[in-house]
Design a protein around this motif. Structure first.
Motif, PDB file in Angstrom:
ATOM      1  N   THR A   1      72.752  -0.777  -3.336  1.00 51.95           N
ATOM      2  CA  THR A   1      72.181  -2.124  -2.379  1.00 51.95           C
ATOM      3  C   THR A   1      71.904  -1.333  -1.212  1.00 51.95           C
ATOM      4  N   HIS A   2      70.976  -1.359  -0.658  1.00 51.65           N
ATOM      5  CA  HIS A   2      70.443  -0.623   0.724  1.00 51.65           C
ATOM      6  C   HIS A   2      69.873  -1.898   1.486  1.00 51.65           C
ATOM      7  N   LEU A   3      70.416  -1.704   2.650  1.00 49.83           N
ATOM      8  CA  LEU A   3      69.771  -2.817   3.852  1.00 49.83           C
ATOM      9  C   LEU A   3      69.183  -1.960   4.801  1.00 49.83           C
ATOM     10  N   HIS A   4      68.163  -2.561   5.143  1.00 43.88           N
ATOM     11  CA  HIS A   4      67.413  -1.818   6.178  1.00 43.88           C
ATOM     12  C   HIS A   4      66.951  -2.831   7.144  1.00 43.88           C
ATOM     13  N   GLU A   5      66.993  -2.301   8.376  1.00 44.92           N
ATOM     14  CA  GLU A   5      66.411  -3.288   9.394  1.00 44.92           C
ATOM     15  C   GLU A   5      65.558  -2.584  10.374  1.00 44.92           C
ATOM     16  N   ASN A   6      64.325  -3.311  10.930  1.00 42.85           N
ATOM     17  CA  ASN A   6      63.670  -2.830  11.894  1.00 42.85           C
ATOM     18  C   ASN A   6      63.265  -4.056  12.669  1.00 42.85           C
ATOM     19  N   GLU A   7      62.455  -3.973  13.773  1.00 39.39           N
ATOM     20  CA  GLU A   7      62.406  -5.090  14.755  1.00 39.39           C
ATOM     21  C   GLU A   7      61.747  -6.225  14.172  1.00 39.39           C
ATOM     22  N   TRP A   8      60.894  -5.890  13.055  1.00 36.68           N
ATOM     23  CA  TRP A   8      60.302  -7.465  12.658  1.00 36.68           C
ATOM     24  C   TRP A   8      60.683  -7.750  11.295  1.00 36.68           C
ATOM     25  N   SER A   9      61.602  -6.983  10.897  1.00 39.90           N
ATOM     26  CA  SER A   9      62.228  -7.753   9.626  1.00 39.90           C
ATOM     27  C   SER A   9      63.350  -6.878   8.973  1.00 39.90           C
ATOM     28  N   SER A  10      64.317  -7.757   8.150  1.00 42.46           N
ATOM     29  CA  SER A  10      65.233  -7.084   7.472  1.00 42.46           C
ATOM     30  C   SER A  10      65.175  -7.004   6.063  1.00 42.46           C
ATOM     31  N   TRP A  11      65.577  -5.962   5.333  1.00 45.68           N
ATOM     32  CA  TRP A  11      65.233  -5.698   4.151  1.00 45.68           C
ATOM     33  C   TRP A  11      66.317  -5.455   3.304  1.00 45.68           C
ATOM     34  N   ARG A  12      66.356  -5.832   2.193  1.00 50.39           N
ATOM     35  CA  ARG A  12      67.410  -5.695   1.230  1.00 50.39           C
ATOM     36  C   ARG A  12      66.876  -5.199  -0.127  1.00 50.39           C
ATOM     37  N   TRP A  13      67.439  -3.936  -0.449  1.00 52.66           N
ATOM     38  CA  TRP A  13      66.694  -3.164  -1.807  1.00 52.66           C
ATOM     39  C   TRP A  13      67.782  -3.021  -2.499  1.00 52.66           C
ATOM     40  N   THR A  14      67.576  -3.401  -3.955  1.00 49.24           N
ATOM     41  CA  THR A  14      68.715  -3.696  -4.904  1.00 49.24           C
ATOM     42  C   THR A  14      68.325  -3.068  -6.229  1.00 49.24           C
ATOM     43  N   PRO A  15      67.889  -1.519  -6.229  1.00 49.16           N
ATOM     44  CA  PRO A  15      67.666  -1.123  -7.448  1.00 49.16           C
ATOM     45  C   PRO A  15      69.113  -0.905  -8.407  1.00 49.16           C
ATOM     46  N   SER A  16      68.830  -0.975  -9.750  1.00 48.32           N
ATOM     47  CA  SER A  16      69.993  -0.919 -10.666  1.00 48.32           C
ATOM     48  C   SER A  16      69.659   0.063 -12.026  1.00 48.32           C
ATOM     49  N   LEU A  17      70.518   0.363 -12.563  1.00 53.34           N
ATOM     50  CA  LEU A  17      70.478   1.021 -14.093  1.00 53.34           C
ATOM     51  C   LEU A  17      71.402   0.598 -14.760  1.00 53.34           C
ATOM     52  N   ASP A  18      71.438  -0.012 -16.003  1.00 50.44           N
ATOM     53  CA  ASP A  18      72.334  -0.691 -16.659  1.00 50.44           C
ATOM     54  C   ASP A  18      72.098  -0.030 -18.135  1.00 50.44           C
ATOM     55  N   TYR A  19      73.340  -0.003 -18.840  1.00 51.16           N
ATOM     56  CA  TYR A  19      73.307   0.470 -20.293  1.00 51.16           C
ATOM     57  C   TYR A  19      74.102  -0.346 -20.770  1.00 51.16           C
ATOM     58  N   THR A  20      74.000  -0.907 -22.152  1.00 54.00           N
ATOM     59  CA  THR A  20      74.749  -1.680 -22.853  1.00 54.00           C
ATOM     60  C   THR A  20      74.621  -1.034 -24.295  1.00 54.00           C
ATOM     61  N   GLY A  21      75.570  -0.669 -24.990  1.00 47.08           N
ATOM     62  CA  GLY A  21      75.797  -0.557 -26.111  1.00 47.08           C
ATOM     63  C   GLY A  21      76.652  -1.406 -26.928  1.00 47.08           C
TER      64      GLY A  21
END
Lengths: 427, 943
Positions: free
Chosen positions: B341-361
């Motif tokens: 979970t990565h948050l990023h903020e600059n003067e015109w917006s705030s971003w939330r980036w949420t990449p994931s990797l999942d394995y189910t067996g």
């Protein structure tokens, strides 16, 4: 605590006073046990009246002459009645037997109150069922194999019999399930779900005295599929269920002619009940196929008493008058049996392979009719008292397995020694 | 220097739970500084004088950066700081936070005592909480899961209104049933009926916004062989909840009512899973119960000092036995998940980036013990492995008028599924097997004796998904409008090799009527949806009226124009309203009413769109040679390939409406909801019949003694009859209607008893039936004629049942935070379950004839003319329509959770510790019910 009871033998009515040409009264009773004789028969004489009590719990058999005193512990019994009679048949005296049975009667504190209806059994001058192999065999891995069931019919008379038009039927009802079937036609009619008839015009299929007729499911050498099975390619007839569907494919043997399939409840292949819950009979069909198929469809109902409710069930099957039946055998297993599907007029007893439901020991076993004696020319005379409890040896090595010395168990142990009837060894 | 308790309460206002959670996990470790002085902090509880672990200690550096750490189990925290003046902040979820200015010149020992904050902070919600929003939904949080001790997601369903705890069945798939009784047998026992799975299939499972797509799951055996597969086959049944562990889940929201148009391709509801995305300590959980052992571990790592990046890692293992005495039937699950979970903020917006990797067996294994099966082999293995990569971006612009949010998410998943059967086949008599995958006339294989059959299904479902959604805001003083608009696309394709086996060694010796099929040859399917929704909140005085109205349109792009669905758009209008009345009275009685109506649409799956072809194999010549069975026998068959594809198939559509009243007085809340759902277009496989011509050879013409090989067909006369042959096809032929009432009462905590009471319950009436006429084939053979080969009746009947149940759950939730103890007792009652067979007309309306392949009316005249037709009457006894009712069953379950200091939690549960299940009499038959308790325990370590 074992409690002995004495059936007090008071012969009421006029049985003892029966004399030559005097008709026998219609009912006799002894200590609460009443025997109803067939009303439409003029008896000339009656002898050797006996009762046989089989304790349902212990299986113990106690036999006594009618009117004698027996000691019986309290319990549930099957009681069979038997007598030798001479009766008037259009002015001539004919000898015959009376048979009757009461199923599941309670004897408690010296009291027995039940009625046995006796039926006249005139020795039928026709085939009898000699052997039924309904259990099938096992593969070497122990899995069931069904294609090798067979039935043997026997000419127990002293003259040639013709098998043409003889029907082999399976009863609709199971001996382990009894509902109140309405209308109750059991005493004069059997309800059947499979009818296969031996083809022929009347004199095409003779069977000599002492000869057998082998009917089977598939008349091939089954050892090409199951090494533990045997050869049926020399059978006389097979019941072939023609189908164009691979899932219910039956094999039509080229060496064994087919029986004519008048009716069967299933479009699948028909096999004998492999746990032995149905009864089988042979009959002479006095009407032609078209008439029978059209007129003898029988719709009956019964109430299935289940936890989910009383289910009035309506089903259809075909009816077969008892008068047409030449011989019948009730089958069941001890642990599950509730009733005899065929009435005492046809079979006053029952026979079995195995004792419990799905008995794992039943495979490779058949029921075989007991031999009474060998005639001088070596012909077997089989016992036919119309009571398969007495007439049959149970859980025998099938005759074909003996002859062909094939396997008697899944591990392939071959049969050794031959017998006349599953018990009495051949010299 | 000592800091006394006098420092400890800078703010006594309401404590914001969320902020506390965040500050608890401040964990600034990656800041490079030139440290000279050691600040040694020792934190104790002001009241108990015990060390306090997990206190976030942070120091603001002169350049604005912050450095910080967390106290350990002994309450010790160490910081290295240059000389200077720092603002030290101390915070902990259970204590009042405070700040303190420190002028640092040398190594410093800093004892700190903290004051416990309000008691309710440590009291946690251990049940599902009903939302107060516009649509009815239940939210289950982390603490509820900790207390419930679930093995998989399915165990949480007992928290829904009407839910009753069940002993988990690991030997069958766990399929969701929202607001319904499920299909029942004649005596009220649950059954699996593939004709009534549309609502299970039509429940959307979302994990962090990305759906768990099941369209391309094709792991099955086309013909039923043995019992191992029955309950485990999830084709067309949606998500198997056994495969979803709960340990990495923060919260599950289950929308039972009318969902927002943002959610689509569903008929029933939404299970919205939000995974843990925050810094956590290393959590290790070990659970054991009567059937299973579970181990899981997870940790949330703060990757930078500025709280901007968090990496959550979780792994879990489950090993379960269907019966712990039988090691041959097992279920295993392995899960791994990495989420950034990565948050990023600059003067015109705030971003939330949420990449994931999942394995189910997920691994199912079932074997029959060779020792009790005479050495026979019958083995079933099913493997499901899913690898999913997903990412979401949320942008909140700062300066764009009206645009409040843009969400984009993309996910791809690849499954590696294997189903393997190995079975000893013992034909009851010699059989045949089709020898060709092509239609036509050919010789069949003859099957003599026993053989080992091997069968496998190789499935590689690939799913892709993308979604773009925007939120727009329009406000005035009295009106707030939130407009949501977006689009969603998904793709499903199976790249597997499909069903693979040797045709001469089929799993069944009697009539194998299917052929191997490569799944990669099945086209991909796509769905495309667009939606727009306005959520308007109007304030009039103290009244608030909220209206959410939206429409979602769905289509299947790329579908062949042969289908009726080609280029069709299906619109789902949905409307929800909620009216909040002003609070009145001294005790602030609050009341709100809400209701809604909506249509939901579920597209067919890959299997429904492209079903396996059916093969009608007809034996034309059946010759068994006595002289040389292996070489001279000949079975010559005619094989038709019947394409069962239904081009008229439509999506399944459900209409639901609900009304709800919600009231609250002094912390006690009562809500009641009535709902009704109607769907008559559910998917099912139905039978139909076709007329097929074939040659019937006369085997008696074969001269067996003259044969030098297989008999030649040229010499054998034949006739050319035709017959009926049945096959199944997919149609919108299932009716699944749901009606019911849900209610819940939650009391305020009764302080002297430390106990809150919650009563929830539901009454459901569910109807399962066909919605189209059905064919039924009778079995009789009359005078060598198989009736169903000539005539099959079409019956306009209702094949199905109407089921009802009433259940309640009374939960006593006792919490003693100072002892770290939570104790709950739930008294679960199934007041009654009843089922009734729907009325069936036993006489067909018409019959299909093999002579012309046409339907003819079934009349008395027709029967009189053709006596065979009298066999088509299907008698059903009157008593079969009587309702069957199972009377009350009461169960008492207890659950205990004990926290041991701050590093360990031990929990224990017993379901059905006590029960009241009286014997009952049914039609003169006494029915006894036996109940066995089910228990388990677990331990969680936090390091």
């Amino acid at each position: 605590m074992k409690k002995y009871v004495y059936l007090i033998c008071v012969a009421l009515c006029g049985l003892v006073s029966c004399k030559d040409k005097q008709p026998v009264t219609n009912r006799v009773s002894t200590g609460g046990i009443k025997i109803d004789y067939p009303a439409d028969v003029q008896f000339v004489s009656m002898s050797a009246e006996s009762l046989a009590f089989t304790n349902r719990t212990t299986g113990q058999l106690t036999e006594a002459a009618l009117g004698a005193t027996v000691e019986l512990s309290d319990g549930l019994y099957d009681c069979a009645y038997e007598a030798q009679v001479v009766y008037d048949n259009n002015g001539t005296s004919v000898s015959g037997h009376l048979y009757g049975a009461a199923s599941g009667v309670e004897i408690h504190a010296g009291q027995a109150n039940f009625t046995i209806t006796a039926y006249l059994f005139a020795a039928q001058d026709d085939f009898i069922i000699e052997e039924i192999f309904f259990t099938g065999t096992l593969y070497p891995t122990g899995a069931q194999y069904h294609g090798d069931c067979f039935v043997k019919l026997y000419n127990n008379t002293d003259h040639v019999l013709y098998a043409d038009g003889l029907a082999f039927v399976e009863t609709k009802f199971l001996s382990v399930q009894k509902w109140d079937y309405q209308p109750d036609i059991r005493n004069d009619t059997a309800t059947v779900q499979a009818i296969y008839v031996i083809p022929g015009t009347g004199k095409e299929h003779p069977v000599q005295p002492g000869g057998s007729l082998l009917l089977c499911d598939i008349g091939i050498d089954h050892r090409s599929t199951n090494a533990n099975s045997f050869d049926l390619s020399a059978a006389d007839f097979e019941w072939y269920d023609e189908s164009t569907v691979p899932s219910v494919m039956d094999i039509d043997s080229e060496t064994v002619p087919n029986m004519d399939k008048w009716y069967c409840y299933t479009k699948s292949i028909w096999v004998l009940h492999n746990r032995g819950f149905r009864s089988y009979a042979i009959a002479r069909m006095p009407v032609d196929k078209e008439t029978y198929v059209r007129d003898y469809l029988y719709t009956y109902s019964y109430v299935m008493h289940l936890e989910a409710g009383d289910f009035p069930m309506t089903q259809t099957a075909y009816k077969l008058p008892n008068a047409w039946i030449v011989d019948g055998v009730n089958c069941s297993v001890e642990a599950e049996r509730l009733w005899n599907v065929l009435p005492p007029a046809i079979d006053a007893g029952w026979t079995s392979c195995g004792t419990i439901n799905s008995d794992p020991t039943r495979y490779f076993k058949s029921v075989r009719r007991k031999m009474l004696y060998l005639t001088e020319d070596g012909r077997r005379v089989l016992q036919d008292t119309n009571n398969s409890s007495k007439d049959f040896n149970v859980s025998c090595v099938p005759s074909l397995v003996e002859e062909q010395q094939t396997a008697i168990s899944a591990d392939g142990t071959p049969a050794t020694g031959r017998t006349y009837d599953g018990v009495q060894p051949m010299p | 220097m000592a800091i006394s308790g006098a420092f400890c309460a800078p703010y006594l206002c309401d404590v914001n739970y969320q902020k506390l959670i965040e500050s608890l996990f401040v964990w600034f470790v990656a800041v490079p500084i030139t440290a000279t002085n050691l600040v040694f902090v020792r934190v104790t509880d002001q009241t108990t004088r015990r060390p306090v672990a997990d206190v976030s200690v942070s120091a603001g550096l002169p350049d604005g950066r912050m450095v910080g750490t967390i106290s350990d189990a002994e309450g010790i925290a160490r910081l290295r700081l240059d000389d200077g003046v720092y603002l030290l902040e101390f915070s902990h979820v259970a204590y009042y936070p405070f700040t303190f200015s420190l002028a640092l010149q040398s190594d410093t020992l800093l004892p700190v005592s903290m004051q416990q904050s309000a008691r309710q902070l440590r009291e946690v919600v251990i049940t599902a909480s009903e939302s107060r929003t516009i649509s009815s939904s239940s939210t289950i949080g982390r603490e509820a899961m900790n207390h419930l001790q679930p093995t998989s997601l399915g165990d949480l369903m007992e928290l829904l209104p009407g839910g009753i705890s069940k002993t988990p069945s690991v030997s069958s798939a766990n399929i969701i049933a929202l607001r319904e009784t499920g299909t029942l047998g004649a005596t009220g026992t649950a059954t699996v009926n593939s004709a009534y799975q549309t609502h299970a299939l039509g429940t959307l499972f979302l994990v962090d916004g990305a759906p768990v797509q099941t369209e391309a799951n094709l792991q099955y055996t086309p013909q039923s062989v043995g019992t191992a597969e029955g309950g485990r086959n999830i084709t067309n049944r949606g998500v198997d909840m056994r495969t979803i562990g709960t340990d990495d889940i923060e919260q599950v929201e289950i929308i039972r009512g009318i969902p927002s148009v943002e959610y689509g391709n569903l008929t029933s509801g939404v299970v919205n899973i939000r995974k843990i995305r925050r810094p956590t300590k290393l959590n290790a959980r070990f659970k054991a119960d009567g059937q299973s052992m579970l181990f899981s571990a997870g940790k949330g790592l703060q990757l930078d000092s500025a709280r901007r990046s968090v990496l959550n890692l979780d792994a879990g293992l489950l090993h379960a036995y269907a019966d712990s005495r039988n090691p041959l039937e097992t279920y295993r699950r392995a899960t791994f998940s990495a989420r950034l979970t990565h948050l990023h903020e600059n003067e015109w917006s705030s971003w939330r980036w949420t990449p994931s990797l999942d394995y189910t067996g997920s691994f199912d294994n079932s074997k029959i013990d060779p020792e009790i099966n005479y050495g026979n082999t019958d083995e079933y293995k099913s493997t499901y492995q899913r690898l999913a990569v997903a990412t979401g971006v949320q942008v909140v612009p700062k300066n764009v008028p009206h645009l409040s949010r843009v969400d984009a998410s993309v996910s791809v998943s690849q499954q590696f599924d294997r189903l393997e059967r190995e079975r000893l086949v013992s034909p009851q008599r010699a059989g045949i097997a089709p020898a060709s995958t092509e239609p036509g006339e050919y010789d069949a294989y003859l099957l003599f004796g026993e053989y080992m059959a091997e069968y496998s299904v190789d499935g590689k479902p690939f799913n892709a998904y993308a979604k773009l959604s925007t939120d727009l805001d329009f406000r005035t003083d009295w009106l707030k409008n939130t407009v949501k608009a977006g689009t969603e696309w998904s793709l499903s394709k199976n790249f597997g090799r499909g069903q693979e086996y040797d045709l001469s060694r089929p799993l069944l010796a009697s009539g194998w009527n299917t052929r191997p099929r490569a799944y990669y040859s099945i086209p991909a399917m796509q769905t495309l949806a667009v939606y727009v929704q306005d959520n308007a909140t109007v304030r009039a005085g103290n009244h608030t009226l909220e209206v959410r109205a939206g429409v979602r349109a769905t289509t299947l792009p790329g579908l062949s124009d042969a289908y009726d669905m080609y280029r069709q758009w299906y619109a789902d209008p949905r409307l929800n309203m909620q009216w909040n009345l002003p609070a009145f009275g001294k005790r602030q009685f609050r009341l709100s009413f809400s209701g809604g109506i909506g249509w939901t649409t579920r597209m067919p799956t890959l299997n429904y769109l492209y079903p396996d072809p059916t093969y009608c194999d007809i034996i034309q010549l059946g010759y068994y040679s006595q002289t040389d069975p292996q070489n001279y026998s000949r079975y010559y068959i005619r094989s038709y390939r019947q394409e069962p594809t239904n081009y008229a198939l439509q999506p399944a559509r459900n209409r639901k409406w609900e009304v709800r009243a919600d009231m609250e007085l002094a912390g006690n809340r009562l809500w009641i909801c009535f709902f009704e759902e109607r769907m008559s277009s559910g998917f099912r496989y139905s039978n139909t019949y076709g007329v097929y011509a074939y040659k019937d050879y006369d085997e008696s013409a074969i001269n067996s003694s003259a044969l030098q090989g297989k008999p030649q067909l040229d010499d054998i006369p034949y006739v050319e009859p035709q017959r009926l042959y049945g096959y199944s096809f997919v149609e919108n032929g299932s009716r699944q209607d749901k009606t019911g009432v849900e209610l819940e009462f939650t009391s305020q905590r009764i302080r002297p008893l430390r106990t809150a009471v919650k009563l929830s319950g539901a009454w459901f009436r569910s109807l399962y039936s066909n919605s189209r006429p059905m064919y039924y084939a009778v079995s009789a053979v009359v005078d060598n004629v198989v009736v169903s080969h000539r005539y099959v009746g079409l019956y306009d009947w209702n094949d199905g049942r109407r089921n009802e149940q009433l259940s309640t759950n009374l939960l006593l939730d006792t919490q003693l935070p100072e002892w770290g103890l939570i104790f709950s007792t739930s008294i679960q009652a199934m007041w009654y379950v009843s089922t009734q067979r729907l009325r069936q007309n036993s006489v067909p309306v018409s019959y299909l004839s093999a002579d012309d392949g046409q339907l003819h009316p079934y009349t008395d005249e027709a029967v009189a003319a053709n006596p065979l037709l009298q066999h088509l009457v299907y008698p059903v006894s009157e008593a079969a329509y009587l309702p069957y009712t199972i009377p009350t069953a009461l169960y008492v379950n207890i659950k205990v959770t004990k926290s041991i200091r701050d590093f360990m939690q031990a929990s224990f549960f017993v379901n059905r510790l006590l029960d009241y299940t009286p014997d009952f009499e049914r039609n003169g038959i006494l029915i006894r019910r036996n109940v066995s308790p089910y228990f388990g325990m677990e331990m969680t370590l936090k390091l």
